[in-house]
Scaffold this motif. Structure first.
Motif: not given
Lengths: 223, 223
Positions: A12-13, A46-52, A76-77, A118-122
């Protein structure tokens, strides 16, 4: 479909850095955390997405002083705030944060972002199934051997006498990954040192002297 | 965004039945499996998405005769072929199948399908993290109590003397969900019967007589 093809093998990064996702990137907030800071607690409201973006983050379950690591995240994770887990900075860390719903809406405008999510969740899902399998079916000596074997396969660098692996974790933290105590893991590592399978060369750094034997310890059944 | 809003609370099956997703539905193959049939084996080479249309499907890990259930899927639930798990029909079952890549492409044309797939993946992920937590931190007596407590919360029907729960599973199968043997689970159920907490009324059917006590057994610490 070229957007989808490009998304394969990119995290993602990397995707957020491309011009086509500039608008999405502008919607994320950047935050810095000091080493050791707990960013999310179990069942955070809180319902947050975190990307390192930079650094290293540990996702773990904890109860009454006992801990079990679910995942170690690097640049990127992805993870979310709203789970049963603690999420903590293992070193000084920079992350992007975004409300889940907003982030999802952003990904619907970009095929590559959506596929990457999707791939990260998988990846998280298959990692947690692997953890279930290891905890339930394998004894601790096999889990420790498997941990070093997999680290060596992925991160090992050929060096004089073997493969050098910088796992970057103390024995304490390795114990939370394989689901055991520091004492047990420490004595299993000593046992492998005595058997000439590996050697600790520095904090978090190991030289794997005999990969075949390590593999056999981890997976004694041929298949 | 109305497509997204509508997707909340709807599973993939309901969404596929709507006219806007008729084209996507036409791309899926329908297959029937007899009770007991293993549809997918661990590390299957084919990369397929499965959506349950009718029936009940069990996803489980297995090694040397020992089994651990990851998930019991019903109509609208989703899984894939390419995992460490076995996927088997628990009763006569009808599923939709589609190659993962093709299915992903279909969802990119429909916000509601894509969101529903995200939610399904999220549900699988949180289920497997819950399983890790249960296996690692809780003893078997708590896991059995927690299983019945959660089933009663979700599926319990008020009835004379308590809550009637049709878990629809033999003690054998319950044992693979809580990660223990049939004998152990059977004796824990007998113990709860003696203590007046629940009563087995038919195969797979239980009457919960004392929810408070069951909750206390499952989660003894106030939180």
């Amino acid at each position: 479909m070229s957007q989808i093809k490009r998304a394969y093998g990119q995290n993602l990064l990397q995707l957020l850095a491309s011009p086509e996702n500039a608008e999405a990137l502008s919607q994320l907030s950047e935050r810095r955390y000091k080493k050791g800071h707990i960013m999310f607690w179990p069942h955070d409201k809180e319902d947050l997405v975190l990307i390192v973006k930079q650094g290293k983050v540990r996702v773990y379950l904890g109860l009454e002083g006992k801990e079990l690591s679910l995942s170690i995240l690097g640049p990127g994770d992805v993870y979310t705030s709203h789970s049963r887990a603690y999420v903590a900075a293992m070193e000084d860390t920079v992350v992007y944060l975004c409300p889940v719903y907003k982030f999802y809406t952003l990904t619907t405008k970009s095929l590559s972002l959506s596929l990457s999510l999707f791939m990260a969740l998988g990846k998280l899902l298959s990692g947690s199934i692997a953890l279930v399998e290891n905890l339930y079916f394998y004894d601790i000596d096999k889990r420790v051997a498997a941990y070093f074997y997999e680290q060596a396969l992925v991160h090992g660098e050929p060096s004089a006498g073997g493969l050098l692996v910088d796992v970057g974790l103390t024995v304490d933290k390795i114990a939370t990954i394989v689901g055991s105590s520091r004492q047990t893991v420490s004595s299993l590592i000593s046992g492998m040192e005595k058997d000439g399978i590996l050697k600790k060369v520095a904090r978090g750094e190991y030289l794997i002297l005999n990969m075949d034997e390590l593999k056999y310890l981890a997976h004694p059944c041929p298949d």
